[in-house]
Design a protein around this motif. Structure first.
Motif, short mmCIF file in Angstrom:
data_model
loop_
_atom_site.label_atom_id
_atom_site.label_comp_id
_atom_site.label_asym_id
_atom_site.label_seq_id
_atom_site.Cartn_x
_atom_site.Cartn_y
_atom_site.Cartn_z
N ASN A 85 0.86 -1.21 0.03
CA ASN A 85 0.18 0.00 0.04
C ASN A 85 0.99 1.40 -0.02
OD1 ASN A 85 -2.55 -0.95 -0.15
ND2 ASN A 85 -2.56 -1.51 1.93
N GLY A 86 2.13 1.31 -0.18
CA GLY A 86 2.91 2.28 -0.36
C GLY A 86 3.78 2.59 0.97
N TYR A 87 3.53 2.08 2.14
CA TYR A 87 4.42 2.24 3.44
C TYR A 87 5.87 1.69 2.98
CZ TYR A 87 0.33 3.74 5.76
OH TYR A 87 -0.75 4.39 6.23
N THR A 88 7.09 2.25 3.58
CA THR A 88 8.27 1.79 3.58
C THR A 88 8.24 1.17 4.91
OG1 THR A 88 9.22 3.70 4.65
CG2 THR A 88 9.11 3.83 2.02
N GLN A 89 9.40 0.22 4.84
CA GLN A 89 9.68 -0.41 6.41
C GLN A 89 9.99 0.59 7.40
OE1 GLN A 89 12.49 -3.83 5.97
NE2 GLN A 89 11.14 -4.87 4.39
N GLY A 90 10.66 1.59 7.14
CA GLY A 90 11.17 2.54 8.07
C GLY A 90 9.81 3.38 8.58
N GLN A 91 8.92 3.59 7.43
CA GLN A 91 7.54 4.32 8.08
C GLN A 91 6.99 3.20 8.99
OE1 GLN A 91 5.90 5.03 4.18
NE2 GLN A 91 6.17 7.11 4.42
N LEU A 92 6.68 2.09 8.79
CA LEU A 92 6.13 1.09 9.36
C LEU A 92 6.76 0.89 10.65
CD1 LEU A 92 5.56 -1.76 6.85
CD2 LEU A 92 3.57 -0.15 8.05
N LEU A 93 7.88 0.79 10.87
CA LEU A 93 8.70 0.59 12.09
C LEU A 93 8.62 2.19 13.05
CD1 LEU A 93 12.15 -1.02 11.05
CD2 LEU A 93 10.34 -1.90 12.34
N ARG A 94 8.62 2.97 12.59
CA ARG A 94 8.13 4.40 12.95
C ARG A 94 6.68 4.37 13.66
NH1 ARG A 94 11.38 6.79 9.31
NH2 ARG A 94 9.85 7.46 8.09
N LEU A 95 5.99 3.92 12.61
CA LEU A 95 4.53 3.86 13.20
C LEU A 95 4.31 2.93 14.58
CD1 LEU A 95 2.64 3.92 9.89
CD2 LEU A 95 2.63 5.98 11.73
N LEU A 96 5.09 1.78 14.42
CA LEU A 96 5.13 0.70 15.44
C LEU A 96 5.71 1.42 16.63
CD1 LEU A 96 5.62 -2.60 13.59
CD2 LEU A 96 3.60 -1.95 14.69
N SER A 97 6.75 1.97 16.57
CA SER A 97 7.52 2.53 17.71
C SER A 97 6.42 3.57 18.57
CB SER A 97 8.81 3.24 17.05
OG SER A 97 9.44 2.36 16.72
N VAL A 98 5.99 4.44 17.50
CA VAL A 98 5.10 5.57 18.22
C VAL A 98 3.98 4.92 18.79
CG1 VAL A 98 3.61 7.37 17.56
CG2 VAL A 98 5.87 7.27 16.60
N SER A 99 3.33 3.93 18.10
CA SER A 99 2.21 3.47 18.60
C SER A 99 2.41 2.55 19.99
CB SER A 99 1.57 2.31 17.77
OG SER A 99 0.59 1.38 18.37
N GLY A 100 3.85 2.03 20.17
CA GLY A 100 3.98 1.20 21.47
C GLY A 100 4.29 2.54 22.74
N PHE A 101 4.99 3.48 22.18
CA PHE A 101 5.37 4.66 22.90
C PHE A 101 3.93 5.20 23.54
CE2 PHE A 101 5.79 8.91 23.99
CZ PHE A 101 7.06 8.83 25.02
N LEU A 102 2.91 5.65 22.77
CA LEU A 102 1.83 6.00 23.45
C LEU A 102 1.03 5.41 24.03
CD1 LEU A 102 0.62 7.92 19.78
CD2 LEU A 102 1.74 8.90 22.19
N TYR A 103 1.01 3.88 23.81
CA TYR A 103 0.37 2.94 24.64
C TYR A 103 0.90 2.90 26.08
CZ TYR A 103 -1.98 -1.06 26.37
OH TYR A 103 -2.85 -2.09 26.97
N TYR A 104 2.51 3.10 26.27
CA TYR A 104 3.21 3.06 27.57
C TYR A 104 2.80 4.38 28.23
CZ TYR A 104 6.89 4.07 30.39
OH TYR A 104 7.50 4.53 31.65
N VAL A 105 2.54 5.41 27.52
CA VAL A 105 2.32 6.59 28.19
C VAL A 105 0.91 6.53 28.67
CG1 VAL A 105 1.88 9.18 27.88
CG2 VAL A 105 3.98 8.39 26.97
N TYR A 106 -0.10 6.23 27.95
CA TYR A 106 -1.39 5.75 28.47
C TYR A 106 -1.52 5.13 29.58
CZ TYR A 106 -5.79 3.39 28.60
OH TYR A 106 -7.19 2.80 29.05
N ASN A 107 -0.72 3.86 29.66
CA ASN A 107 -0.52 3.15 30.80
C ASN A 107 -0.12 3.89 32.20
OD1 ASN A 107 -1.74 0.65 30.46
ND2 ASN A 107 -0.37 0.13 29.21
N GLU A 108 0.84 4.68 31.97
CA GLU A 108 1.59 5.60 32.82
C GLU A 108 0.50 6.51 33.47
OE1 GLU A 108 4.70 5.69 34.76
OE2 GLU A 108 5.10 3.88 33.65
N VAL A 109 0.10 6.94 32.52
CA VAL A 109 -1.07 8.20 32.95
C VAL A 109 -2.30 7.59 33.75
CG1 VAL A 109 -2.97 9.93 32.20
CG2 VAL A 109 -0.54 9.71 31.28
#
Length: 113
Positions: free
Chosen positions: A22-46
């Motif tokens: 669908n046009g995503y690069t591996q770098g973009q996917l890894l960034r999206l996964l990293s951001v998603s994981g980080f935001l979920y961590y922040v959600y749990n902390e809050v």
């Protein structure tokens, strides 16, 4: 790791390939996964910080309200259709969670007194 155990590596490989096609690069996917994981961590902390500052029932009711907001946002923003049965089910789930939190608070204190 848990999803790999349930869905298996082939499902993840298919999803990764579909995203790449669908046009995503591996770098973009890894960034999206990293951001998603980080935001979920922040959600749990809050959530833990909030739980330490408010009563458990307040936290549970607020969590229920959050679910309602997410459902409504999904309906409005993504134009997800909702059947009558789906609306009744959502209302029942939200009402049940709220009633449970209130009842647990009310009757939980009575047992300890």
């Amino acid at each position: 790791p848990f999803s790999i155990g349930i869905e298996g590596p082939s499902a993840i490989t298919k999803a990764w390939s579909a995203a790449l096609s669908n046009g995503y690069t591996q770098g973009q996917l890894l960034r999206l996964l990293s951001v998603s994981g980080f935001l979920y961590y922040v959600y749990n902390e809050v959530a833990f910080l909030a739980l330490s500052e408010v009563a458990p029932v307040t936290h549970a009711v607020t969590n229920t309200v959050k679910r309602v907001v997410i459902i409504l946002a999904s309906i409005i923003v993504f134009r997800n259709p909702v059947s009558k049965l789906g609306a009744v089910g959502s209302a029942l789930a939200v009402g049940g969670a709220t009633a449970y939190a209130i009842a647990k608070s009310k009757f939980g204190k009575a047992k300890t007194e």
